[in-house]
Design a protein around this motif. Structure first.
Motif, PDB file in Angstrom:
ATOM      1  N   ILE A 194       0.865  -1.188   0.000  1.00  0.00           N
ATOM      2  CA  ILE A 194       0.000   0.000   0.000  1.00  0.00           C
ATOM      3  C   ILE A 194       0.898   1.232   0.000  1.00  0.00           C
ATOM      4  O   ILE A 194       1.767   1.359   0.864  1.00  0.00           O
ATOM      5  CB  ILE A 194      -0.948   0.016   1.219  1.00  0.00           C
ATOM      6  CG1 ILE A 194      -1.815  -1.248   1.241  1.00  0.00           C
ATOM      7  CG2 ILE A 194      -1.824   1.270   1.195  1.00  0.00           C
ATOM      8  CD1 ILE A 194      -2.665  -1.393   2.492  1.00  0.00           C
ATOM      9  N   PRO A 195       0.706   2.148  -0.967  1.00  0.00           N
ATOM     10  CA  PRO A 195       1.553   3.342  -1.000  1.00  0.00           C
ATOM     11  C   PRO A 195       1.377   4.224   0.233  1.00  0.00           C
ATOM     12  O   PRO A 195       0.278   4.312   0.784  1.00  0.00           O
ATOM     13  CB  PRO A 195       1.105   4.087  -2.259  1.00  0.00           C
ATOM     14  CG  PRO A 195      -0.099   3.397  -2.766  1.00  0.00           C
ATOM     15  CD  PRO A 195      -0.280   2.114  -2.024  1.00  0.00           C
ATOM     16  N   VAL A 196       2.487   4.860   0.653  1.00  0.00           N
ATOM     17  CA  VAL A 196       2.473   5.750   1.818  1.00  0.00           C
ATOM     18  C   VAL A 196       2.755   7.170   1.345  1.00  0.00           C
ATOM     19  O   VAL A 196       3.719   7.415   0.620  1.00  0.00           O
ATOM     20  CB  VAL A 196       3.532   5.320   2.856  1.00  0.00           C
ATOM     21  CG1 VAL A 196       3.556   6.293   4.032  1.00  0.00           C
ATOM     22  CG2 VAL A 196       3.250   3.903   3.338  1.00  0.00           C
ATOM     23  N   ARG A 197       1.874   8.087   1.738  1.00  0.00           N
ATOM     24  CA  ARG A 197       2.032   9.505   1.391  1.00  0.00           C
ATOM     25  C   ARG A 197       2.375  10.274   2.660  1.00  0.00           C
ATOM     26  O   ARG A 197       1.701  10.156   3.672  1.00  0.00           O
ATOM     27  CB  ARG A 197       0.734  10.047   0.786  1.00  0.00           C
ATOM     28  CG  ARG A 197       0.787  11.517   0.395  1.00  0.00           C
ATOM     29  CD  ARG A 197      -0.504  11.955  -0.299  1.00  0.00           C
ATOM     30  NE  ARG A 197      -1.709  11.681   0.463  1.00  0.00           N
ATOM     31  CZ  ARG A 197      -2.241  12.516   1.358  1.00  0.00           C
ATOM     32  NH1 ARG A 197      -1.676  13.668   1.618  1.00  0.00           N
ATOM     33  NH2 ARG A 197      -3.348  12.179   2.004  1.00  0.00           N
ATOM     34  N   ALA A 198       3.427  11.078   2.583  1.00  0.00           N
ATOM     35  CA  ALA A 198       3.813  11.924   3.716  1.00  0.00           C
ATOM     36  C   ALA A 198       3.060  13.244   3.630  1.00  0.00           C
ATOM     37  O   ALA A 198       3.069  13.901   2.605  1.00  0.00           O
ATOM     38  CB  ALA A 198       5.315  12.160   3.705  1.00  0.00           C
ATOM     39  N   THR A 199       2.381  13.628   4.710  1.00  0.00           N
ATOM     40  CA  THR A 199       1.685  14.903   4.744  1.00  0.00           C
ATOM     41  C   THR A 199       2.488  15.900   5.562  1.00  0.00           C
ATOM     42  O   THR A 199       3.197  15.530   6.495  1.00  0.00           O
ATOM     43  CB  THR A 199       0.264  14.769   5.348  1.00  0.00           C
ATOM     44  OG1 THR A 199       0.373  14.228   6.666  1.00  0.00           O
ATOM     45  CG2 THR A 199      -0.598  13.849   4.513  1.00  0.00           C
TER      46      THR A 199
END
Length: 182
Positions: A171-176
């Motif tokens: 599952i891709p991880v996006r940094a906010t």
């Protein structure tokens, strides 16, 4: 979209007073035909200056491609138990002061896809800075299972490490950039 209904046959219905231009077309599109539904919405929305449409993933996927999973979760001691439904299309990290310290990996779910099964009395809220987001911790074991989001308060960020038998592999991880928020 809150102005939609779904019959037992999977037919999506739009409230006529909200979407009079498209209701006649869309009311008969089956959830097995997500592309047709999206084409109708796209054509109608192109002429609008701004819009926000959120359709349930079950309707958009039409049973193909994206699979919604229902999983349960809990804090460490089990006093707080919950259930979520999500397609798990992405996970997020955040660099704000509290998320950096919690080191949580989160999935964003709409409040309608979240159900607190037990432990409301065991939750303690924590707010800071703008006092919009509310982070919840178990009073007994101290674990952070979820929080109500600041920018989108009708969504919750769920700590995936509290989910039972959940594998985040692939599952891709996006940094906010939470620290940059005013």
């Amino acid at each position: 979209m809150t102005q939609r209904g779904e019959s037992s046959k999977g037919i999506v219905c739009f409230h006529n007073s909200i979407f009079p231009e498209i209701s006649n077309y869309v009311n008969h599109v089956s959830s097995d035909e997500p592309r047709a539904l999206m084409c109708i919405l796209d054509r109608w929305l192109r002429g609008k200056r701004s819009y926000r449409v959120r359709l349930p993933v079950r309707v958009l996927s039409g049973g193909r491609g994206v699979h919604v999973k229902t999983v349960t979760g809990s804090c460490h001691c089990g006093a707080v138990r919950f259930e979520i439904s999500s397609a798990f299309t992405e996970l997020t990290t955040c660099d704000c002061s509290i998320c950096r310290r919690k080191n949580a990996l989160m999935v964003k779910v709409h409040e309608s896809e979240f159900k607190l099964l037990a432990g409301a009395e065991s939750l303690t809220p924590y707010q800071f800075h703008s006092f919009t987001a509310t982070h919840y911790f178990c009073k007994v074991c101290g674990i952070y299972p979820f929080h109500r989001k600041r920018v989108t308060p009708d969504f919750l960020g769920i700590n995936i490490f509290c989910l039972e038998n959940f594998d985040a592999t692939g599952i891709p991880v996006r940094a906010t950039a939470g620290a940059a928020m005013p």
